[in-house]
Write an enzyme that holds these catalytic residues in place. Sequence first.
Site, PDB file in Angstrom:
ATOM      1  CG  HIS A   1      -9.439 -22.284  11.091  1.00 47.07           C
ATOM      2  ND1 HIS A   1      -9.897 -23.442  10.509  1.00 47.07           N
ATOM      3  CD2 HIS A   1     -10.525 -21.464  11.215  1.00 47.07           C
ATOM      4  CE1 HIS A   1     -11.203 -23.341  10.298  1.00 47.07           C
ATOM      5  NE2 HIS A   1     -11.603 -22.153  10.721  1.00 47.07           N
TER       6      HIS A   1
ATOM      7  CB  CYS B   1     -11.149 -27.146   8.095  1.00 46.38           C
ATOM      8  SG  CYS B   1      -9.955 -25.831   7.775  1.00 46.38           S
TER       9      CYS B   1
ATOM     10  CB  CYS C   1      -8.806 -28.242  10.842  1.00 41.97           C
ATOM     11  SG  CYS C   1      -9.651 -26.754  11.431  1.00 41.97           S
TER      12      CYS C   1
ATOM     13  CG  ASP D   1      -6.342  -5.018   2.207  1.00 49.04           C
ATOM     14  OD1 ASP D   1      -6.934  -4.203   1.474  1.00 49.04           O
ATOM     15  OD2 ASP D   1      -5.917  -4.711   3.338  1.00 49.04           O
TER      16      ASP D   1
ATOM     17  CG  ASP E   1      -0.275   0.120   2.488  1.00 47.91           C
ATOM     18  OD1 ASP E   1       0.963   0.272   2.490  1.00 47.91           O
ATOM     19  OD2 ASP E   1      -0.953   0.101   3.523  1.00 47.91           O
TER      20      ASP E   1
ATOM     21  CB  CYS F   1      -6.431 -24.952   7.889  1.00 46.98           C
ATOM     22  SG  CYS F   1      -6.780 -25.126   9.647  1.00 46.98           S
TER      23      CYS F   1
END
Length: 376
Positions: free
Chosen positions: A340, A309, A314, A271, A89, A311
Amino acid sequence: MYELIKKDGLAKRGRLHTVHGTVETPVFMNVGTAAAIKGAVSTDDLRQIKTQVELSNTYHLHVRPGDEIVKKLGGLHRFMNWDKPILTDSGGFQVFSLASLRKIKEEGVHFHSHIDGRKIFMGPEESMQIQSNLASTIAMAFDECPSSVADRKYMANSVARTSRWLKRCKDEMARLNSLPDTINPHQLLFGINQGGIYEDIRVEHAQQIAEMDLDGYAVGGLAVGESHEDMYRILDAVVPHLPKDKPTYLMGVGTPANILEAVDRGVDFFDCVYPSRNGRHGHVYTNHGKMNLFNAKYELDERPIEEGCGCPACRSYSRAYIRHLLKAKEMLGMRLCVLHNLYFYNTMMEEIRDAIDAGEYRQYKKRKLEKLSQKS
Ligand SMILES: [Zn+2]
């Protein structure tokens, strides 16, 4: 180069080709302010949680470690060991939200660093120079981010100055990209639409910047305290005036529901710090609503945060264990929740892309919003 692959209503399915690889859109960019996602998340982790674009912050990296240092170390990609796209940015938002004692002039902004109080000057040229040193894939134009409650007159003047600054950003970026020692001579520039909640100022500004043939267009100055209704109303008004054959980026947004609504209005870049910030506080997103893992009811709960999930949290750990880590202030607890949450956001973007590809975005949005609003 941006490729618009498909439209479903106003929802855009696109592809941005960059020197650091291709970004499939709609995309959620994962926020790593100081070249790291807070919560001890490494770039190896990012590769496991479907991150496409990492977002770093010009102001923070200019203050510490210094963009000259990053340039000497080969640019941000090499510094943080991440070879996919990075968006930086412009520093504008932080200059107007964090820094103290600022003075805005035509040439730029004088302010004091929030770290050590030292005097800094940043204008369009300085912001482009810093971002060129960081060598991100996408640089954002330097803009003024006025308070959303600023009066009409202030807003009109501010937006006019932001347009003049945008022209200077574009010229400076072209100059920097042509220098022999520039790390990324293919750096892209996105312009930013401002105007608070005044539709007419927003639309006029959008039309002005649309003519400047930039690599992408952002809507800034939203998600700063106005209502969701105001945000959607402004998007309804502004997005149709931004070029459809370029990326459309809604800065700093937002909740999963905000993203689903904005995609439906033609936005395809996002974002937000929510997934990482909430994760650090033990708040996790699931397809059955948000959960607070500090809650006593998870003390003996051996299930993962979310069944099915994929991830890293998990796949290996139970709610009970993560709750214990959070209560014991072990850094791993925070880290697992952040992983997660980012995986949840990145997976939702994948679902969004699939739904647009299949021409059934509206049905998907309705189903997803119902799931998200459940009480867990
Ligand atoms: Zn998970």
